[in-house]
Write a protein that holds these residues in place. Structure first.
Motif, short mmCIF file in Angstrom:
data_model
loop_
_atom_site.label_atom_id
_atom_site.label_comp_id
_atom_site.label_asym_id
_atom_site.label_seq_id
_atom_site.Cartn_x
_atom_site.Cartn_y
_atom_site.Cartn_z
N ALA A 5 0.74 -1.08 -0.02
CA ALA A 5 -0.01 0.00 -0.23
C ALA A 5 0.81 1.31 0.00
O ALA A 5 0.50 2.35 -0.47
CB ALA A 5 -0.83 -0.03 1.13
N GLU A 6 1.99 1.07 0.75
CA GLU A 6 2.76 2.35 0.65
C GLU A 6 3.57 2.41 -0.58
O GLU A 6 4.04 3.66 -1.05
CB GLU A 6 4.13 2.25 1.82
N ARG A 7 3.73 1.46 -1.66
CA ARG A 7 4.22 1.61 -2.82
C ARG A 7 3.32 2.01 -4.01
O ARG A 7 3.54 2.41 -4.96
CB ARG A 7 4.97 0.46 -3.23
N ILE A 8 1.96 2.33 -3.69
CA ILE A 8 0.83 2.61 -4.55
C ILE A 8 0.16 3.52 -3.80
O ILE A 8 -0.93 3.29 -3.30
CB ILE A 8 -0.02 1.28 -4.70
N PRO A 9 0.26 4.92 -4.19
CA PRO A 9 0.02 5.85 -3.32
C PRO A 9 -1.52 6.12 -3.62
O PRO A 9 -2.34 6.50 -2.73
CB PRO A 9 0.53 7.14 -3.89
N ALA A 10 -2.06 5.64 -4.72
CA ALA A 10 -3.72 5.79 -4.96
C ALA A 10 -4.43 4.76 -3.64
O ALA A 10 -5.61 5.12 -3.80
CB ALA A 10 -3.89 5.43 -6.44
N LEU A 11 -3.67 3.89 -3.29
CA LEU A 11 -4.54 2.78 -2.31
C LEU A 11 -4.80 3.95 -1.20
O LEU A 11 -5.66 3.70 -0.50
CB LEU A 11 -3.76 1.97 -2.06
N GLN A 12 -3.85 4.66 -0.74
CA GLN A 12 -4.01 5.39 0.54
C GLN A 12 -5.19 6.35 0.38
O GLN A 12 -5.87 6.93 1.26
CB GLN A 12 -2.81 6.21 0.90
N ALA A 13 -5.51 6.79 -0.87
CA ALA A 13 -6.46 7.79 -1.12
C ALA A 13 -7.89 7.19 -1.07
O ALA A 13 -8.85 7.79 -1.06
CB ALA A 13 -6.39 8.43 -2.39
N LEU A 14 -7.84 5.83 -1.10
CA LEU A 14 -9.32 5.28 -1.15
C LEU A 14 -10.15 5.37 -0.07
O LEU A 14 -9.51 5.37 1.33
CB LEU A 14 -9.18 3.87 -1.33
N SER A 15 -11.30 5.40 0.18
CA SER A 15 -12.18 5.45 1.56
C SER A 15 -12.13 4.13 2.12
O SER A 15 -11.76 3.16 1.42
CB SER A 15 -13.57 5.94 1.00
N PRO A 16 -12.64 4.07 3.20
CA PRO A 16 -12.61 2.68 4.00
C PRO A 16 -13.52 1.76 3.03
O PRO A 16 -13.25 0.61 3.35
CB PRO A 16 -13.15 3.04 5.19
#
Length: 75
Positions: A5-16
């Motif tokens: 998840a840290e290597r794919i920044p777009a994942l961090q922007a996802l809602s729960p």
């Protein structure tokens, strides 16, 4: 080693909710190909132990219908 998840920044922007949907989609993809997972000796050992226990003590088993009825009755 960094988490994926840290290597794919777009994942961090996802809602729960979106993360939960993604987790389900990933699980479904993995489950569609069980042959890709190697057998684990510790899992096989537990399964063998449980099967042997069942063979020696079949009365210890509770049918799913009974478990489900108890769960629904407790609501």
């Amino acid at each position: 080693m960094a988490m994926i998840a840290e290597r794919i920044p777009a994942l961090q922007a996802l809602s729960p909710d979106e993360k939960l949907i993604l987790a389900g989609e990933l699980w479904e993809e993995l489950a569609a190909h069980p042959e890709t997972f190697p057998e684990r000796a510790d899992h096989l050992k537990i399964l063998q132990e449980r099967l042997e226990h069942y063979r020696q003590h079949p009365e210890d088993v509770t049918a799913w219908e009974d478990v489900k009825a108890r769960i629904l009755a407790s609501r």
